[in-house]
Write an enzyme that holds these catalytic residues in place. Structure first.
Site, short mmCIF file in Angstrom:
data_model
loop_
_atom_site.label_atom_id
_atom_site.label_comp_id
_atom_site.label_asym_id
_atom_site.label_seq_id
_atom_site.Cartn_x
_atom_site.Cartn_y
_atom_site.Cartn_z
N CYS A 1 -16.33 -0.67 10.10
CA CYS A 1 -15.23 -0.92 11.06
C CYS A 1 -15.82 -2.17 12.36
O CYS A 1 -16.39 -3.05 12.04
CB CYS A 1 -14.56 -0.03 11.52
SG CYS A 1 -12.91 -0.43 12.17
N HIS A 32 -13.82 3.50 7.41
CA HIS A 32 -14.58 4.48 8.14
C HIS A 32 -15.02 5.28 6.70
O HIS A 32 -14.13 6.03 6.18
CB HIS A 32 -13.74 5.37 9.07
CG HIS A 32 -13.55 4.47 10.25
ND1 HIS A 32 -14.34 4.98 11.29
CD2 HIS A 32 -12.68 3.47 10.60
CE1 HIS A 32 -13.92 4.02 12.44
NE2 HIS A 32 -12.72 3.35 12.09
N GLU A 60 -17.19 7.85 7.21
CA GLU A 60 -17.47 9.18 7.70
C GLU A 60 -16.39 10.04 8.26
O GLU A 60 -16.86 11.14 8.76
CB GLU A 60 -18.20 8.79 9.08
CG GLU A 60 -17.72 8.56 10.32
CD GLU A 60 -16.96 7.14 10.33
OE1 GLU A 60 -17.22 6.37 9.41
OE2 GLU A 60 -16.31 6.53 11.26
N1 GLN Z 1 -10.52 -3.70 15.88
C1 GLN Z 1 -11.62 -2.88 16.51
C2 GLN Z 1 -12.76 -4.00 17.17
O1 GLN Z 1 -12.51 -5.01 17.13
C3 GLN Z 1 -12.37 -2.18 15.68
C4 GLN Z 1 -11.55 -0.84 15.05
C5 GLN Z 1 -12.59 0.44 14.75
O2 GLN Z 1 -13.97 0.34 14.46
N2 GLN Z 1 -12.03 1.38 14.12
O3 GLN Z 1 -13.68 -3.67 17.59
#
Ligand code: GLN
Length: 197
Positions: free
Chosen positions: A85, A179, A181
């Site tokens: 992410c 994610h 995890e």
């Molecule tokens: N949208 C977030 C960002 O730009 C990422 C979201 C996440 O890691 N769950 O950092």
């Protein structure tokens, strides 16, 4: 004995530490997962995980405490690094929707759109297809970035949501929109550990 460092400046750090430990147990590997706040903790690690969270904050704090430079150097030298992410955003070569002061590691040859799923689809779970396992994997997406382009043929897809690529690898690197995890399923962590042992 292997050591995995989880970049612990912000975000889903303890979840990655737990998932990594569980994956090590399931693989019968003797190892540890460290909460990394300072560059000197990365001495002798076999792999690094950059968690999800807020990439603007992660980028700022990593620059401030010297982790940014070192992680970039280690990644270039071939140390296994997995980003989930916001961690995927940190690894990417091109980012749409980044802010002015936000610097990225630029290691992974992909272009991502930072807040592509938008507000309406803030978070969701979906079964994904993995390149290295026949059973579906439940991916948890939370304000996830979207991989919109693979920038070189070194990048290989490893996870799909329908026919869309949501996870990639490039030699020592793994980048995931979701994610990996947050469930009890450690197959993705085990795949990553396979690069680190
Ligand atoms: N949208 C977030 C960002 O730009 C990422 C979201 C996440 O890691 N769950 O950092």
């Amino acid at each position: 004995m292997i050591k995995v460092g989880v970049i612990g400046v912000q975000g889903a750090v303890s979840e990655h530490i737990e998932a990594t430990k569980k994956a090590m147990e399931r693989m019968n590997i003797n190892g540890e997962a460290l909460w990394v706040k300072k560059p000197e903790q990365l001495r002798e690690v076999n792999g690094i995980i950059i968690p999800g969270g807020e990439s603007t904050t992660i980028s700022r704090l990593m620059q401030k405490n010297g982790l940014f430079k070192l992680v970039k150097k280690l990644g270039e030298e071939g140390l296994p690094i997995m980003g989930t992410c916001a961690g995927l955003i940190m690894l990417s070569k091109e980012v749409m929707g980044g802010t002015q002061e936000q610097k990225f590691l630029g290691l992974l040859d992909v272009k991502v759109n930072r807040n592509a799923y938008g507000r309406q689809v803030d978070s969701f779970e979906a079964p994904l297809k993995l390149a290295f396992s026949s059973e579906p994997f439940i991916g948890v997406f939370i304000r996830a970035p979207r991989i919109i382009e693979l920038l070189s043929n070194k990048v290989k897809p490893i996870a799909w949501l329908g026919d869309r690529i949501v996870g990639v690898e490039q030699e020592n690197l793994i980048g995931l929109e979701f994610h990996s995890e947050l469930t009890n399923d450690t197959r993705v962590h085990e795949y990553f550990l396979g690069k680190a042992i």
